[in-house]
Design a protein around this motif. Structure first.
Motif, PDB file in Angstrom:
ATOM      1  N   ALA A 266       0.780  -1.133  -0.010  1.00 26.95           N
ATOM      2  CA  ALA A 266      -0.079   0.042  -0.188  1.00 26.95           C
ATOM      3  C   ALA A 266       1.053   1.334   0.065  1.00 26.95           C
TER       4      ALA A 266
ATOM      5  N   PHE B 163      -3.383   0.545   6.251  1.00 26.17           N
ATOM      6  CA  PHE B 163      -3.591  -0.357   5.542  1.00 26.17           C
ATOM      7  C   PHE B 163      -2.548  -1.642   5.428  1.00 26.17           C
TER       8      PHE B 163
ATOM      9  N   HIS C 114      -2.799  -3.464   8.572  1.00 27.47           N
ATOM     10  CA  HIS C 114      -3.904  -4.468   8.363  1.00 27.47           C
ATOM     11  C   HIS C 114      -3.275  -5.782   7.640  1.00 27.47           C
TER      12      HIS C 114
ATOM     13  N   TYR D 170      -7.587   1.303  10.011  1.00 25.11           N
ATOM     14  CA  TYR D 170      -8.655   0.513   9.592  1.00 25.11           C
ATOM     15  C   TYR D 170      -8.795  -0.688  10.630  1.00 25.11           C
TER      16      TYR D 170
END
Length: 532
Positions: free
Chosen positions: A37, A446, A449, A471
């Motif tokens: 990301a 991200f 995650h 997130y």
């Protein structure tokens, strides 16, 4: 004039020829950095090492193999970890704008250079031990990369493994982590790249080239045995991963656990102020009451949800709500240890009593402690008023809850698979990940995650992940995201997860592949020396 122009053009051409290997190495490292990301071009990982491999091997007799490796490492880690710069400006911490910029660039530059050093060591191993046999170079190159990643991950500065380039997009290959941890995925990526590179160096028309067919050689002129092996290996590894990915997940009703998550969405610049604490109390208390009314078994809050010490927790509205509703809560706050403090996750039972505590054991360098304090401590203290009295928790903690033993992780620990493996081996039945990534850009949470997805797959556990600003998520043992929150939003969500007691090969035996590859590499090198 014409002879002079020819001489100048010749010099420019020579200069370009000299610089070209460095530019190629830097560009291919940057391509590897784009696999995560915010770009997420995961497929580039399977070819991005090829140019570096070719440069290192073909220049082994010269002296130019190390600068390209150094630049490749800077390109990969610098791009992948560019989110570090999102911490600037740190004026909300009382750090002036210019010192904040200096600290931020130092952090980013230091980790990027460390990545360059990592690749330089790898190149040195390849040059000194790789020999002339392609199969030995692939074996040693793969083993050395895995070994160096293992050494790096044993220290405090770790994040960007090759394995995480495949998460969350290529869950099939990430399932190889169940066999021997993330180094299984890293080994797959390096081996495939190495075989492609060897195929390029041994393509038709060069020494060692082999044609697939003497009759139909024209259509196959760019194909040789190394590319065939690379293709077969890539397909085989994905088939193994698909087999692991396709196995059904048992969901017995007696193992069900209905968990609620609160994403408080309080910016870090406010969190330490009286207004921020007021909002934290309000958001988490209201979120808890909402989730309790939905019939959850437990509620998970983010890292530092209530930025106060343990002794003050009992007087908060959130704990009062726990006593009223009788629903278990995991609350992020500060623990105390003498004159120092820890970032902790506390279990409050149905009576509002603290029954267990987990202290964060992997602290964020510079943000939560000063690495190499004897060397850099004075410099950082002059630049920043940050308090450096935070201490890490023990490395061998267990986290028992009213629902059984859990695998606990606080923020940065998601990058350290051994933390999760050890707790799973000790009986952890589900993962509770509590984080606060509010001071970084959206690409960081991200990537965070993606790390939690890998940990869920490797341990074969359900995971609940609560963050401050995003997130937040629920993840099943196959790494599938059942729900993920928005970014910079206040949210509550309920999901049913299941307690599991399975043990993958990785949980049982830790990383057995890296020692095996290193042993085979030593044996292969020794045999080659004897033969020659």
């Amino acid at each position: 004039m014409l002879p002079m122009q020819k001489k100048q053009n010749k010099k420019q051409g020579e200069r370009l020829t000299t610089l070209l290997p460095y530019l190629i190495a830097l560009a291919s490292g940057i391509l590897m950095g784009l696999t995560v990301a915010p770009v997420g071009a995961w497929f580039l990982a399977w070819i991005a090492i090829v140019p570096l491999w070719v440069l290192v091997v073909t220049s082994a007799k010269g002296k130019n193999q190390f600068p390209p490796a150094f630049l490749w490492g800077i390109g990969f880690h610098g791009v992948a970890l560019f989110w570090i710069t999102g911490i600037h400006p740190m004026t909300w911490l009382g750090v002036p704008w210019l010192p904040s910029l200096v600290i931020t660039l130092f952090c980013w530059g230091f980790i990027s250079v460390l990545g360059g050093v990592f690749l330089t060591i790898w190149a040195a191993i390849m040059v000194r031990l790789g020999g002339k046999k392609p199969w030995l170079r692939v074996l040693i190159g793969t083993a050395a990369w895995c070994g160096l990643e293992s050494l790096w991950s044993a220290g405090p500065l770790w994040w960007s493994s090759l394995a995480y380039t495949q998460s969350p997009h290529n869950l099939v290959i990430v399932h190889l982590g169940q066999l021997s941890g993330p180094n299984t995925v890293t080994a797959a990526i390096v081996a495939v790249n190495g075989l492609i590179a060897e195929g390029w160096m041994n393509r038709r028309g060069t020494e060692g080239a082999e044609k697939i067919s003497s009759v139909f050689s024209a259509p196959w002129r760019f194909v040789n045995k190394y590319w065939v092996i690379a293709t077969g290996l890539l397909i085989t590894l994905h088939l193994i991963g698909f087999f692991l990915y396709s196995r059904p997940i048992a969901q017995p009703p007696e193992a069900a656990l209905k968990v609620g998550i609160i994403q408080g969405n309080i910016p870090n610049r406010l969190l330490r102020s009286s207004e921020g604490f007021r909002r934290a109390q309000e958001n988490y208390t209201n979120g808890y009451l909402t989730l309790a009314d939905q019939g959850v078994d437990a509620v998970l809050t983010p890292e530092g949800a209530l930025p106060i010490f343990q002794r003050n927790l009992m007087q908060t509205a959130l704990v009062a709500a726990v006593k009223e509703k009788g629903v278990v809560a995991w609350i992020g706050a500060f623990g105390e240890r003498g004159d120092s403090y820890t970032i902790s996750l506390f279990t409050f039972n149905s009576k509002g009593e603290i029954v267990s505590r987990y202290d964060k054991s992997k602290l964020v360098p510079l943000g939560e402690y000063i690495p190499f304090e004897g060397i850099f401590g004075g410099l950082i203290q002059r630049l920043s008023p940050l308090d450096a009295h935070q201490v890490p928790g023990s490395a061998n903690q267990i986290f028992d809850t009213p629902f059984g033993r859990a695998i606990a992780s606080i923020c940065y620990e998601s990058a350290f698979p051994e933390q999760f493996r050890r707790q799973a081996a000790a009986g952890g039945q589900f993962i509770l990940s509590s984080s606060n990534d509010a001071h970084y850009t959206a690409s960081m949470p991200f990537q965070h995650h993606a790390q939690d997805i890998m940990r869920a797959i490797e341990t074969d556990r359900w995971s609940a992940r609560a963050t401050n600003t995003g997130y937040s998520a629920f993840i099943d043992p196959h790494g599938r995201t059942l729900w993920m929150s928005g970014y910079n939003t206040y949210e509550t969500h309920v999901e049913t997860i299941y307690r599991r007691q399975t043990k993958t090969l990785y949980v049982r035996w830790s990383d057995w592949l890296t020692p095996l590859l290193l042993g085979l590499s030593i044996l292969g090198w020794f045999v080659q020396r004897v033969i020659n």
